[in-house]
Scaffold this active site. Structure first.
Site, mmCIF file in Angstrom:
data_model
loop_
_atom_site.group_PDB
_atom_site.id
_atom_site.type_symbol
_atom_site.label_atom_id
_atom_site.label_comp_id
_atom_site.label_asym_id
_atom_site.label_seq_id
_atom_site.Cartn_x
_atom_site.Cartn_y
_atom_site.Cartn_z
ATOM 1 N N GLY A 14 0.830 -1.213 0.000
ATOM 2 C CA GLY A 14 0.000 0.000 0.000
ATOM 3 C C GLY A 14 0.855 1.249 0.000
ATOM 4 C CB ALA A 15 4.411 1.739 -0.837
ATOM 5 N NE ARG A 17 -4.240 5.360 -3.867
ATOM 6 C CZ ARG A 17 -5.361 5.020 -3.236
ATOM 7 N NH1 ARG A 17 -6.006 5.908 -2.519
ATOM 8 N NH2 ARG A 17 -5.828 3.795 -3.343
ATOM 9 N N GLY A 56 17.222 8.411 -2.525
ATOM 10 C CA GLY A 56 17.120 7.079 -1.920
ATOM 11 C C GLY A 56 17.138 5.994 -2.980
ATOM 12 C CG ASN A 91 0.078 0.865 4.830
ATOM 13 O OD1 ASN A 91 -0.392 1.534 5.742
ATOM 14 N ND2 ASN A 91 -0.094 1.198 3.554
ATOM 15 C CE1 TYR A 156 -9.848 -0.817 7.589
ATOM 16 C CE2 TYR A 156 -10.554 0.026 9.725
ATOM 17 C CZ TYR A 156 -9.650 0.024 8.665
ATOM 18 O OH TYR A 156 -8.559 0.866 8.697
ATOM 19 C CB ALA A 157 -13.831 -3.916 13.609
ATOM 20 C CB ALA A 158 -13.661 -9.047 11.771
ATOM 21 C CE LYS A 160 -6.905 -2.229 8.984
ATOM 22 N NZ LYS A 160 -5.616 -2.272 8.299
HETATM 23 P P1 NDP Z 1 -5.323 4.712 1.214
HETATM 24 O O1 NDP Z 1 -6.667 4.309 0.720
HETATM 25 O O2 NDP Z 1 -4.921 6.140 1.152
HETATM 26 O O3 NDP Z 1 -4.182 3.854 0.457
HETATM 27 C C1 NDP Z 1 -4.278 2.459 0.427
HETATM 28 C C2 NDP Z 1 -3.095 1.857 -0.281
HETATM 29 O O4 NDP Z 1 -3.273 0.431 -0.229
HETATM 30 C C3 NDP Z 1 -3.010 2.237 -1.751
HETATM 31 O O5 NDP Z 1 -1.662 2.418 -2.137
HETATM 32 C C4 NDP Z 1 -3.608 1.027 -2.466
HETATM 33 O O6 NDP Z 1 -3.072 0.756 -3.752
HETATM 34 C C5 NDP Z 1 -3.182 -0.102 -1.538
HETATM 35 N N1 NDP Z 1 -4.057 -1.264 -1.692
HETATM 36 C C6 NDP Z 1 -5.370 -1.369 -1.383
HETATM 37 N N2 NDP Z 1 -5.825 -2.587 -1.718
HETATM 38 C C7 NDP Z 1 -4.789 -3.242 -2.293
HETATM 39 C C8 NDP Z 1 -4.638 -4.526 -2.876
HETATM 40 N N3 NDP Z 1 -5.651 -5.397 -2.945
HETATM 41 N N4 NDP Z 1 -3.430 -4.871 -3.354
HETATM 42 C C9 NDP Z 1 -2.389 -4.003 -3.314
HETATM 43 N N5 NDP Z 1 -2.476 -2.773 -2.771
HETATM 44 C C10 NDP Z 1 -3.666 -2.396 -2.273
HETATM 45 O O7 NDP Z 1 -5.251 4.151 2.718
HETATM 46 P P2 NDP Z 1 -4.558 4.756 4.029
HETATM 47 O O8 NDP Z 1 -3.216 5.231 3.700
HETATM 48 O O9 NDP Z 1 -5.517 5.656 4.684
HETATM 49 O O10 NDP Z 1 -4.486 3.432 4.931
HETATM 50 C C11 NDP Z 1 -3.338 2.623 5.009
HETATM 51 C C12 NDP Z 1 -3.553 1.569 6.086
HETATM 52 O O11 NDP Z 1 -3.791 2.215 7.333
HETATM 53 C C13 NDP Z 1 -4.757 0.669 5.833
HETATM 54 O O12 NDP Z 1 -4.472 -0.637 6.231
HETATM 55 C C14 NDP Z 1 -5.819 1.264 6.725
HETATM 56 O O13 NDP Z 1 -6.769 0.303 7.108
HETATM 57 C C15 NDP Z 1 -4.984 1.723 7.905
HETATM 58 N N6 NDP Z 1 -5.628 2.760 8.678
HETATM 59 C C16 NDP Z 1 -5.902 3.985 8.131
HETATM 60 C C17 NDP Z 1 -6.513 4.959 8.892
HETATM 61 C C18 NDP Z 1 -6.820 6.327 8.374
HETATM 62 O O14 NDP Z 1 -7.415 7.115 9.129
HETATM 63 N N7 NDP Z 1 -6.455 6.672 7.156
HETATM 64 C C19 NDP Z 1 -6.923 4.698 10.286
HETATM 65 C C20 NDP Z 1 -6.576 3.382 10.758
HETATM 66 C C21 NDP Z 1 -5.959 2.474 9.974
HETATM 67 P P3 NDP Z 1 -3.366 1.738 -5.023
HETATM 68 O O15 NDP Z 1 -2.650 3.022 -4.723
HETATM 69 O O16 NDP Z 1 -2.778 1.017 -6.164
HETATM 70 O O17 NDP Z 1 -4.848 1.893 -5.095
#
Ligand code: NDP
Length: 248
Positions: A14-15, A17, A56, A91, A156-158, A160
């Site tokens: 999830g790097a 965004r 980097g 992530n 989602y909670a399950a 996490k």
């Molecule tokens: P975003 O929606 O901003 O970004 C999610 C990232 O995960 C994206 O890069 C996306 O890829 C990638 N992703 C999603 N599904 C897949 C998949 N099936 N395969 C590969 N990559 C995937 O999320 P956040 O940055 O907000 O959240 C990051 C983590 O933090 C999550 O696990 C979320 O549950 C957790 N979190 C976030 C909170 C918040 O307030 N934001 C609060 C608590 C937890 P792509 O860019 O290609 O779409």
């Protein structure tokens, strides 16, 4: 406090965004070689480009983290190329919120597959070489929803909460090999994921946060970088909330 990293290689899911990108950039700025994983080539590609442009070292790999065979294949290729991945940050995550009576089985399964089963796939693919090297870090990004629960987020909670149990169990399994396993539980962080929350819902949430504001992705990245560093050698099996005081 400056952090110590000894020629480490990290993979961050999830790097592309939000929080994952901030984690990848923070590790990259600390001299860690970063493998940026996300679903779409363009998002992980632009994260890797930004890290390389800043001096980097990073590469990008697009994969669906829920696809077990694809993750296994990628893991094998990366181990052949890098010898070992030292730091794994799980992530990637999605939400598909709904009250339980309205939740479809597909929304349940998608969230469990992407948020929880992905962690199993990546750990299976990458953790064994860490144990051989007698050094490794697994850091799982969970959520305060997995600790407190949240109406509309049973799926989602399950997932996490599952990550927290997984973290504790794996920490016990890998401790004798000096591989630490920890979780970070963000509260409300400004990213695309929370951009869909309505103003009205935010007006209800913000008063419950003692710091009275949402957090930034960098707040989570700072905690992850610390847990990934040499300085965190004696910390394992823990879940660290970074939530402006919401769950105290
Ligand atoms: P975003 O929606 O901003 O970004 C999610 C990232 O995960 C994206 O890069 C996306 O890829 C990638 N992703 C999603 N599904 C897949 C998949 N099936 N395969 C590969 N990559 C995937 O999320 P956040 O940055 O907000 O959240 C990051 C983590 O933090 C999550 O696990 C979320 O549950 C957790 N979190 C976030 C909170 C918040 O307030 N934001 C609060 C608590 C937890 P792509 O860019 O290609 O779409």
């Amino acid at each position: 406090m400056s952090l110590t990293f000894d020629n480490r290689v990290a993979l961050v899911t999830g790097a592309g965004r939000g929080i994952g990108r901030a984690i990848a950039e923070k590790l990259g700025a600390n001299g860690v070689t970063v493998i940026c994983v996300s679903r779409s080539e363009s998002s992980c590609g632009s994260a890797a480009e930004a890290i390389n442009a800043a001096g980097g070292k990073a590469i990008a790999c697009a994969v669906d983290v829920a696809d077990g065979p694809a993750v296994a294949k990628l893991s094998e290729e990366l181990i052949t190329e890098f010898g070992n991945i030292d730091i794994l940050v799980n992530n990637a995550g999605i939400t598909k919120d709904n009250l339980l009576f309205r939740m479809t089985e597909e929304d349940w399964t998608d969230v469990i597959d992407t948020n929880l089963n992905s962690v199993f796939h990546f750990v299976k693919g990458l953790a064994r070489p860490m144990t051989r090297k007698r050094w490794g870090r697994v850091i799982n990004i969970t959520s305060v929803s997995g600790i407190m629960g949240n109406a509309g987020q049973t799926n989602y909670a399950a997932a996490k909460a599952g990550m927290i149990g997984f973290t504790k169990s794996l920490a016990k399994e890998l401790a004798s090999r000096s591989v630490t396993v920890n979780a970070v539980a963000p509260g409300f962080i400004e990213t695309d994921m929370t951009a869909k929350i309505s103003e009205a819902a935010l007006d209800m949430v913000l008063p419950q946060i003692p710091l009275k504001r949402m957090g930034q992705a960098a707040d989570i990245a700072n905690m992850v970088a610390y847990l990934a560093s040499e300085e965190a050698n004696y910390i394992t099996g823990q879940t660290f909330t970074v939530d402006g005081g919401m769950t105290m």
